[in-house]
Design a protein around this motif. Structure first.
Motif, PDB file in Angstrom:
ATOM      1  N   MET A 127       0.815  -1.184   0.000  1.00  0.00           N
ATOM      2  CA  MET A 127       0.000   0.000   0.000  1.00  0.00           C
ATOM      3  C   MET A 127       0.870   1.264   0.000  1.00  0.00           C
ATOM      4  N   ALA A 128       1.967   1.227   0.735  1.00  0.00           N
ATOM      5  CA  ALA A 128       2.861   2.392   0.775  1.00  0.00           C
ATOM      6  C   ALA A 128       3.377   2.716  -0.620  1.00  0.00           C
ATOM      7  N   GLU A 129       3.674   1.698  -1.401  1.00  0.00           N
ATOM      8  CA  GLU A 129       4.171   1.934  -2.756  1.00  0.00           C
ATOM      9  C   GLU A 129       3.085   2.519  -3.651  1.00  0.00           C
ATOM     10  N   ALA A 130       1.856   2.019  -3.526  1.00  0.00           N
ATOM     11  CA  ALA A 130       0.752   2.548  -4.337  1.00  0.00           C
ATOM     12  C   ALA A 130       0.471   3.999  -3.976  1.00  0.00           C
ATOM     13  N   LEU A 131       0.482   4.332  -2.692  1.00  0.00           N
ATOM     14  CA  LEU A 131       0.232   5.712  -2.274  1.00  0.00           C
ATOM     15  C   LEU A 131       1.392   6.623  -2.689  1.00  0.00           C
ATOM     16  N   HIS A 132       2.610   6.119  -2.641  1.00  0.00           N
ATOM     17  CA  HIS A 132       3.768   6.893  -3.090  1.00  0.00           C
ATOM     18  C   HIS A 132       3.608   7.273  -4.560  1.00  0.00           C
ATOM     19  N   ASP A 133       3.157   6.313  -5.372  1.00  0.00           N
ATOM     20  CA  ASP A 133       2.970   6.567  -6.808  1.00  0.00           C
ATOM     21  C   ASP A 133       1.908   7.636  -7.055  1.00  0.00           C
ATOM     22  N   LEU A 134       0.997   7.829  -6.097  1.00  0.00           N
ATOM     23  CA  LEU A 134      -0.035   8.865  -6.203  1.00  0.00           C
ATOM     24  C   LEU A 134       0.399  10.170  -5.551  1.00  0.00           C
ATOM     25  N   GLY A 135       1.626  10.218  -5.027  1.00  0.00           N
ATOM     26  CA  GLY A 135       2.133  11.433  -4.388  1.00  0.00           C
ATOM     27  C   GLY A 135       1.631  11.625  -2.970  1.00  0.00           C
ATOM     28  N   MET A 136       1.266  10.538  -2.306  1.00  0.00           N
ATOM     29  CA  MET A 136       0.705  10.627  -0.955  1.00  0.00           C
ATOM     30  C   MET A 136       1.674  10.056   0.081  1.00  0.00           C
ATOM     31  N   LEU A 137       1.505  10.500   1.312  1.00  0.00           N
ATOM     32  CA  LEU A 137       2.263   9.976   2.441  1.00  0.00           C
ATOM     33  C   LEU A 137       1.476   8.846   3.098  1.00  0.00           C
TER      34      LEU A 137
END
Length: 114
Positions: A1-11
């Motif tokens: 999930m951290a990787e998916a959120l990173h790809d969206l520019g999220m923390l």
């Protein structure tokens, strides 16, 4: 999930129950680690694990979250201060702080803001 959120520019914040070796692998080998908080609780075991993590990886975790069910105790303020002293390069997020007075206490008593 951290990787998916990173790809969206999220923390995001990891939960505090990952084993040390898995945290080391994530924070030293994944691009998403730049947008992910290393999360610890307030127990001594949690702080000791953070210390071991820092010894093994240096300053790879640029974001650190101190997570507690009750972010309004002196112990919590003291733990945040210990984390700041151990990780002076990191942005420290103090979780579950619900009042302006506690925010002020953390700003004053939780150690210097870098």
């Amino acid at each position: 999930m951290a990787e998916a959120l990173h790809d969206l520019g999220m923390l995001t914040c990891l939960h505090k129950y990952y084993p040390l070796e898995q945290l080391i692998r994530f924070f030293t080998h994944r691009p998403a680690s730049s947008s992910t908080f290393y999360t610890l609780g307030v127990r001594d075991d949690d702080f000791d694990k953070l210390q071991r993590f820092v010894e093994k990886t240096g300053s790879t975790a640029r974001l650190v979250c101190v997570d507690a069910a009750n972010g309004y105790t002196k112990f919590f303020v003291d733990r945040v201060k210990q984390v700041r002293e151990s990780c002076p390069w990191a942005v420290v997020l103090a979780g579950n702080v619900a009042t302006p007075e506690m925010v002020q206490e953390l700003l004053i008593g939780g150690g210097p803001i870098s």
